[in-house]
Design an enzyme around this catalytic site. Structure first.
Site, PDB file in Angstrom:
ATOM      1  N   HIS A 207       0.808  -1.221   0.000  1.00 24.40           N
ATOM      2  CA  HIS A 207       0.000   0.000   0.000  1.00 24.40           C
ATOM      3  C   HIS A 207       0.845   1.277   0.000  1.00 24.40           C
ATOM      4  O   HIS A 207       0.308   2.374  -0.159  1.00 24.40           O
ATOM      5  CB  HIS A 207      -0.994  -0.011   1.179  1.00 24.40           C
ATOM      6  CG  HIS A 207      -0.407   0.424   2.483  1.00 24.40           C
ATOM      7  ND1 HIS A 207      -0.066  -0.455   3.483  1.00 24.40           N
ATOM      8  CD2 HIS A 207      -0.106   1.650   2.960  1.00 24.40           C
ATOM      9  CE1 HIS A 207       0.418   0.218   4.506  1.00 24.40           C
ATOM     10  NE2 HIS A 207       0.397   1.500   4.223  1.00 24.40           N
TER      11      HIS A 207
ATOM     12  N   ASP B 108      -0.976  -7.336   1.618  1.00 26.96           N
ATOM     13  CA  ASP B 108      -0.276  -6.048   1.634  1.00 26.96           C
ATOM     14  C   ASP B 108       1.222  -6.279   1.817  1.00 26.96           C
ATOM     15  O   ASP B 108       1.780  -6.063   2.896  1.00 26.96           O
ATOM     16  CB  ASP B 108      -0.848  -5.187   2.770  1.00 26.96           C
ATOM     17  CG  ASP B 108      -0.345  -3.755   2.681  1.00 26.96           C
ATOM     18  OD1 ASP B 108       0.277  -3.394   1.670  1.00 26.96           O
ATOM     19  OD2 ASP B 108      -0.611  -3.001   3.651  1.00 26.96           O
TER      20      ASP B 108
ATOM     21  N   GLY C 171       3.356   6.440   8.834  1.00 27.92           N
ATOM     22  CA  GLY C 171       4.801   6.607   8.781  1.00 27.92           C
ATOM     23  C   GLY C 171       5.539   5.363   9.205  1.00 27.92           C
ATOM     24  O   GLY C 171       6.728   5.235   8.954  1.00 27.92           O
TER      25      GLY C 171
ATOM     26  N   SER D 223       4.246   2.471   8.218  1.00 24.34           N
ATOM     27  CA  SER D 223       3.815   1.541   7.176  1.00 24.34           C
ATOM     28  C   SER D 223       4.988   0.869   6.497  1.00 24.34           C
ATOM     29  O   SER D 223       5.983   1.518   6.174  1.00 24.34           O
ATOM     30  CB  SER D 223       3.017   2.298   6.114  1.00 24.34           C
ATOM     31  OG  SER D 223       1.673   2.368   6.499  1.00 24.34           O
TER      32      SER D 223
END
Ligand code: NAG
Ligand code: NAG
Length: 393
Positions: free
Chosen positions: A179, A231, A330, A332
């Site tokens: 993502h 993801d 942040g 991620s």
């Protein structure tokens, strides 16, 4: 036919004559050590064969002129450049317009031997080691030196803009979240830079950092940007010199656990990233931070109170009992690692969550051990993805 034989005999004869003539005529070349064949220091120990000056004049034989120096200074019946009187650099005598003068020579410098050890790389047998475990406690997490999380990668877009975290799993490959790349397969790789060994987003420590371009971006082909299922993404990194990550105190690989390994709920693991500020914080924390989170069982996380059926088998949840710390914007793409037998194994990739550190809304992580086969297929690294370093039951 006869003519040919005669010609051949004549030819070999003339070659022999030429060879023996040259043997007789050439002056014996003084032996020098390897170092004496090139210029080091003032060149007073130079014993090589350069016999032309910087001006392009041919040197004259030393023995044709009286001088106070002998063989110990490298002089004799030859015209090679020497530095018997410790001048600036080797020189010789040349004839310039009927005068005999000194001219300096251009002797090639000895290159300092660059016997660099081959750059060290983490192998699948040295993953998950860290040299420090320091942290500095702050609310909702702790500042931490990169040496405590040397596998953390910082992915930037257009140099300045921090995009996502990631995890180094082999010298050339970083695992992150799909993502992070809103342009999907259209992502312009030339806009991206990956750093290892970065303690702060806005600071550069050249001694610790390694900088890379992205050679390939592989998004999971079944990543769903509505549900965040699958993801996960892989980046193949390349340094300016064409290499991959070099093992150091601040850049190491994390281990991958064997396929489909699950740790029991309640186990404490560590997340690390450059975010982890309050939700909607308008800038990132800048410094690498870490937090301890506990694994939440799949059954619990699928309860209505938490996330219900938003949780797929490719996700898991982790949080703190008091909901005080959580991965956040942040973070991620960054790692959730768990310590097993003294090594750090990558179990999760920071994926999503409802706000940050909100009650009953734990962080959701990509279940990395569902993707060993995928990672092996995409990277061609079957050994790294076997989970060799995981203790056998
Ligand atoms: C980096 O950011 C932190 C926090 O925002 C700040 O305190 C620090 O001075 C910044 N460093 C530089 C070199 O700008
Ligand atoms: C994403 O998942 C949703 C819900 O399962 C589904 O309706 C949708 O078609 C999926 N999108 C893609 C691009 O696969």
């Amino acid at each position: 036919m006869n003519l040919l034989v005669i010609v051949t005999i004549l030819a070999s004869f003339s070659v022999n004559v030429a060879l023996s003539r040259r043997k007789k005529g050439s002056s014996p070349k003084p032996r020098g050590t390897f170092k004496q064949m090139c210029l080091s220091g003032d060149g007073s120990d130079y014993r090589g064969y350069v016999s032309e000056t910087t001006r392009g004049h041919s040197c004259l034989n030393w023995n044709r002129f009286p001088h106070p120096w002998g063989p110990s200074h490298g002089l004799g019946n030859h015209n090679y450049c020497r530095n018997p009187d410790r001048s600036l650099t080797p020189w010789c005598l040349v004839r310039r317009e009927k005068r005999i003068v000194r001219e300096l020579c251009n002797v090639p410098k000895c290159s300092t031997p660059t016997v660099k050890p081959p750059p060290a790389a983490d192998t699948e047998l040295t993953c998950g080691e860290r040299s420090e475990r320091r942290m500095y406690k702050v609310v909702g997490g702790s500042f931490t030196p990169i040496e405590s999380h040397p596998w953390v990668a910082a992915i930037f877009h257009r140099r300045q803009k921090f995009l996502c975290g990631g995890t180094l799993i082999s010298p050339c490959w970083v695992v992150t979240a799909a993502h992070c790349f809103s342009d999907g397969d259209e992502t312009n790789l030339r806009d991206m830079t990956v750093y290892l060994g970065k303690t702060a987003i806005n600071e550069t420590d050249a001694d610790k950092e390694q900088k890379f371009t992205v050679e390939r971006l592989i998004l999971h082909q079944q990543y769903n940007d509505t549900t965040y299922n699958n993801d996960i993404a892989l980046l193949r990194i390349k340094s300016r010199s064409g290499g991959c990550a070099v093992k150091s105190e601040s850049a190491r690989t994390a281990c991958l656990p064997p396929p489909h390994t699950r740790l029991p709920a309640g186990i404490q693991c560590t997340i690390a990233g450059y975010g982890m500020e309050k939700f909607m914080a308008w800038h990132y924390s800048q410094y690498l931070k870490e937090a301890q989170v506990k694994l939440i069982s799949q059954a619990d996380c699928k309860r209505k109170l938490y996330y219900g059926d938003l949780i797929t088998e490719n996700m898991f949840c982790a949080g703190t009992p008091d909901w005080s710390t959580d991965a956040c914007n942040g973070d991620s793409g960054g790692p959730l690692v768990c310590e097993v037998s003294g090594r750090m194994f990558l179990f999760g990739v920071v994926s999503w969550g409802d706000g940050c550190a909100r009650e009953n809304k734990p962080g959701v992580y990509t279940q990395v051990t569902n993707y060993n086969k995928w990672i092996a297929a995409k990277t061609g690294l079957p050994k790294y993805t076997q989970g060799l370093m995981y203790p056998a039951k």
